[in-house]
Design a protein around this motif. Structure first.
Motif, PDB file in Angstrom:
ATOM      1  N   ASP A   3      59.689  -7.632  48.176  1.00  0.00           N
ATOM      2  CA  ASP A   3      58.408  -7.047  47.784  1.00  0.00           C
ATOM      3  C   ASP A   3      58.563  -6.037  46.655  1.00  0.00           C
ATOM      4  O   ASP A   3      57.611  -5.380  46.276  1.00  0.00           O
ATOM      5  N   HIS A   4      59.783  -5.939  46.110  1.00  0.00           N
ATOM      6  CA  HIS A   4      59.954  -5.143  44.897  1.00  0.00           C
ATOM      7  C   HIS A   4      59.380  -5.860  43.678  1.00  0.00           C
ATOM      8  O   HIS A   4      59.214  -5.250  42.620  1.00  0.00           O
ATOM      9  N   ILE A   5      59.153  -7.146  43.812  1.00  0.00           N
ATOM     10  CA  ILE A   5      58.410  -7.897  42.797  1.00  0.00           C
ATOM     11  C   ILE A   5      57.259  -8.579  43.523  1.00  0.00           C
ATOM     12  O   ILE A   5      57.481  -9.373  44.440  1.00  0.00           O
ATOM     13  N   LEU A   6      56.056  -8.268  43.106  1.00  0.00           N
ATOM     14  CA  LEU A   6      54.883  -8.896  43.717  1.00  0.00           C
ATOM     15  C   LEU A   6      54.337  -9.923  42.733  1.00  0.00           C
ATOM     16  O   LEU A   6      54.101  -9.601  41.568  1.00  0.00           O
ATOM     17  N   VAL A   7      54.175 -11.135  43.205  1.00  0.00           N
ATOM     18  CA  VAL A   7      53.644 -12.188  42.341  1.00  0.00           C
ATOM     19  C   VAL A   7      52.308 -12.626  42.905  1.00  0.00           C
ATOM     20  O   VAL A   7      52.201 -12.971  44.082  1.00  0.00           O
ATOM     21  N   GLU A   8      51.278 -12.556  42.082  1.00  0.00           N
ATOM     22  CA  GLU A   8      49.966 -12.992  42.542  1.00  0.00           C
ATOM     23  C   GLU A   8      49.279 -13.783  41.447  1.00  0.00           C
ATOM     24  O   GLU A   8      49.704 -13.764  40.286  1.00  0.00           O
ATOM     25  N   ARG A   9      48.250 -14.500  41.842  1.00  0.00           N
ATOM     26  CA  ARG A   9      47.514 -15.299  40.874  1.00  0.00           C
ATOM     27  C   ARG A   9      46.059 -14.874  40.870  1.00  0.00           C
ATOM     28  O   ARG A   9      45.470 -14.675  41.923  1.00  0.00           O
ATOM     29  N   GLY A  11      43.058 -16.670  39.252  1.00  0.00           N
ATOM     30  CA  GLY A  11      42.654 -17.833  38.462  1.00  0.00           C
ATOM     31  C   GLY A  11      43.853 -18.411  37.745  1.00  0.00           C
ATOM     32  O   GLY A  11      44.870 -18.719  38.370  1.00  0.00           O
ATOM     33  N   ALA A  12      43.765 -18.497  36.411  1.00  0.00           N
ATOM     34  CA  ALA A  12      44.843 -19.092  35.618  1.00  0.00           C
ATOM     35  C   ALA A  12      45.889 -18.069  35.190  1.00  0.00           C
ATOM     36  O   ALA A  12      46.785 -18.385  34.414  1.00  0.00           O
ATOM     37  N   ILE A  13      45.742 -16.844  35.682  1.00  0.00           N
ATOM     38  CA  ILE A  13      46.672 -15.768  35.295  1.00  0.00           C
ATOM     39  C   ILE A  13      47.679 -15.529  36.417  1.00  0.00           C
ATOM     40  O   ILE A  13      47.284 -15.312  37.567  1.00  0.00           O
ATOM     41  N   GLN A  14      48.966 -15.577  36.087  1.00  0.00           N
ATOM     42  CA  GLN A  14      49.994 -15.207  37.069  1.00  0.00           C
ATOM     43  C   GLN A  14      50.438 -13.770  36.773  1.00  0.00           C
ATOM     44  O   GLN A  14      50.871 -13.476  35.650  1.00  0.00           O
ATOM     45  N   ILE A  15      50.337 -12.921  37.768  1.00  0.00           N
ATOM     46  CA  ILE A  15      50.706 -11.518  37.594  1.00  0.00           C
ATOM     47  C   ILE A  15      52.039 -11.257  38.293  1.00  0.00           C
ATOM     48  O   ILE A  15      52.186 -11.511  39.493  1.00  0.00           O
ATOM     49  N   ILE A  16      53.003 -10.761  37.517  1.00  0.00           N
ATOM     50  CA  ILE A  16      54.318 -10.386  38.044  1.00  0.00           C
ATOM     51  C   ILE A  16      54.369  -8.858  37.995  1.00  0.00           C
ATOM     52  O   ILE A  16      54.363  -8.270  36.908  1.00  0.00           O
ATOM     53  N   ARG A  17      54.365  -8.248  39.171  1.00  0.00           N
ATOM     54  CA  ARG A  17      54.276  -6.784  39.212  1.00  0.00           C
ATOM     55  C   ARG A  17      55.600  -6.204  39.724  1.00  0.00           C
ATOM     56  O   ARG A  17      56.036  -6.510  40.836  1.00  0.00           O
ATOM     57  N   ILE A  18      56.215  -5.375  38.893  1.00  0.00           N
ATOM     58  CA  ILE A  18      57.454  -4.703  39.296  1.00  0.00           C
ATOM     59  C   ILE A  18      57.045  -3.531  40.182  1.00  0.00           C
ATOM     60  O   ILE A  18      56.218  -2.702  39.798  1.00  0.00           O
ATOM     61  N   ASN A  19      57.614  -3.470  41.382  1.00  0.00           N
ATOM     62  CA  ASN A  19      57.063  -2.576  42.397  1.00  0.00           C
ATOM     63  C   ASN A  19      58.172  -1.906  43.218  1.00  0.00           C
ATOM     64  O   ASN A  19      58.356  -2.176  44.390  1.00  0.00           O
ATOM     65  N   ALA A  33      65.879 -12.303  39.925  1.00  0.00           N
ATOM     66  CA  ALA A  33      65.792 -13.684  40.417  1.00  0.00           C
ATOM     67  C   ALA A  33      64.348 -14.044  40.756  1.00  0.00           C
ATOM     68  O   ALA A  33      63.873 -15.146  40.441  1.00  0.00           O
ATOM     69  N   THR A  34      63.643 -13.106  41.358  1.00  0.00           N
ATOM     70  CA  THR A  34      62.241 -13.377  41.723  1.00  0.00           C
ATOM     71  C   THR A  34      61.384 -13.551  40.466  1.00  0.00           C
ATOM     72  O   THR A  34      60.511 -14.420  40.403  1.00  0.00           O
ATOM     73  N   MET A  35      61.658 -12.737  39.446  1.00  0.00           N
ATOM     74  CA  MET A  35      60.869 -12.855  38.203  1.00  0.00           C
ATOM     75  C   MET A  35      61.166 -14.174  37.485  1.00  0.00           C
ATOM     76  O   MET A  35      60.249 -14.821  36.964  1.00  0.00           O
ATOM     77  N   SER A  36      62.447 -14.580  37.480  1.00  0.00           N
ATOM     78  CA  SER A  36      62.788 -15.862  36.844  1.00  0.00           C
ATOM     79  C   SER A  36      62.071 -17.003  37.552  1.00  0.00           C
ATOM     80  O   SER A  36      61.526 -17.911  36.901  1.00  0.00           O
ATOM     81  N   ALA A  37      62.094 -16.966  38.888  1.00  0.00           N
ATOM     82  CA  ALA A  37      61.452 -18.031  39.662  1.00  0.00           C
ATOM     83  C   ALA A  37      59.945 -18.053  39.389  1.00  0.00           C
ATOM     84  O   ALA A  37      59.336 -19.126  39.273  1.00  0.00           O
ATOM     85  N   ALA A  38      59.353 -16.876  39.253  1.00  0.00           N
ATOM     86  CA  ALA A  38      57.912 -16.817  38.985  1.00  0.00           C
ATOM     87  C   ALA A  38      57.592 -17.410  37.615  1.00  0.00           C
ATOM     88  O   ALA A  38      56.624 -18.178  37.468  1.00  0.00           O
ATOM     89  N   LEU A  39      58.399 -17.071  36.610  1.00  0.00           N
ATOM     90  CA  LEU A  39      58.141 -17.630  35.271  1.00  0.00           C
ATOM     91  C   LEU A  39      58.284 -19.151  35.295  1.00  0.00           C
ATOM     92  O   LEU A  39      57.446 -19.872  34.742  1.00  0.00           O
TER      93      LEU A  39
END
Ligand code: COA
Length: 250
Positions: A3-9, A11-19, A33-39
């Motif tokens: 949960d140090h990286i929160l990924v949410e959507r 609509g068509a926007i994917q938000i990668i939040r460093i947390n 690793a979580t950010m790479s997977a999200a991209l």
């Protein structure tokens, strides 16, 4: 997943939040690793049109976790997570927009060199103290920063480790817009919404043309990474990292 990286959507926007606010959003291997997977996931999903990066109020990121650097400096394993993320930044297929508030150190600055639009708040300071840490620029910044800032502006940022205010970063062309803290998320999401509404194929071709071949960038990231790994084991880096890790005990 952390949960140090929160990924949410949205609509068509994917938000990668460093947390990871208690460490000013310092990035660990798991977070990369979580950010790479999200991209990768967002790029592969036709429903996603744009990636957005946010930090937390007051801290976009304080850069790589210096404890992780210390492990490598002491002869430990560094893993491939940072490399994988840098490759993901270089090769990402969909536009990236970032919203930066406050601390933007190291990769917290250089990540934005890969973004298509960056919004930052007035208190934001971009800073890359690589050389002060006995290290070298990373994430292709030794190639991208001179292109954006000119050779002397890049030297001030990457060589001297000079902090760049949001206002100066805008004048220098490093970022797109300066917005007040309360407007940061809405401004970024509005821009991302505009991007998401464009014809995606035309936008992709336009973006690819503007970026040009990624080969030189990938090659430079490889050169930087090789130096970086060697430098982490140097006396200069070990001394600087030890000074940070022990500073509150002194
Ligand atoms: N790696 C690991 N921990 C970090 C960190 C990093 N890059 N940056 C901050 N932290 C930790 C601090 O150790 C501190 O932890 P603690 O509360 O357990 O002691 C916590 O985050 C808060 O940091 P602090 O230094 O107290 O906050 P500050 O607002 O006074 O200063 C910075 C913030 C970012 C200016 C300062 O922490 C700093 O210089 N960090 C190192 C940045 C850096 O060199 N990054 C690598 C670039 S390549």
């Amino acid at each position: 997943m952390t949960d140090h990286i929160l990924v949410e959507r949205q609509g068509a926007i994917q938000i990668i939040r460093i947390n990871r606010p208690d460490k000013k959003n310092a990035l660990t291997r798991a977070m990369y690793a979580t950010m790479s997977a999200a991209l990768a996931g967002g790029d592969a999903d036709p429903a996603i049109r744009v990636h957005v990066f946010f930090g937390v109020p007051g801290a976009f990121s304080s850069g790589n976790d210096l404890g992780d650097f210390m492990i490598v400096a002491s002869g430990g394993e560094g893993g491939t997570e940072v490399w994988d993320f840098l490759m993901a930044l270089a090769r990402v297929e969909k536009p990236m927009v970032s919203g930066v508030d406050g601390i933007a150190v190291g990769i917290g600055t250089t990540l934005n060199l890969h973004c298509d639009l960056t919004f930052a708040t007035p208190p934001t300071i971009f800073r890359t103290p690589f050389v002060d840490l006995g290290l070298v620029p990373e994430a292709g910044s030794s190639l991208l920063a001179p292109q954006i800032l000119g050779r002397q502006g890049a030297f001030a940022l990457l060589g001297l480790g000079e902090g760049l205010s949001a206002e100066r970063a805008k004048v220098a062309g490093l970022i797109y817009e300066v917005v007040e803290e309360r407007e940061l998320e809405t401004s970024v999401l509005a821009a991302a919404g505009q991007i998401a509404a464009k014809p995606p194929q035309a936008l992709k071709i336009a973006r690819d043309l503007m970026r040009g071949s990624r080969d030189a960038l990938v090659e430079r990231i490889g050169q930087e990474s090789q130096h970086f790994r060697e430098r982490l084991k140097s006396d200069e880096a070990r001394a600087a990292l030890t000074a940070f890790m022990t500073r509150k005990k002194a």
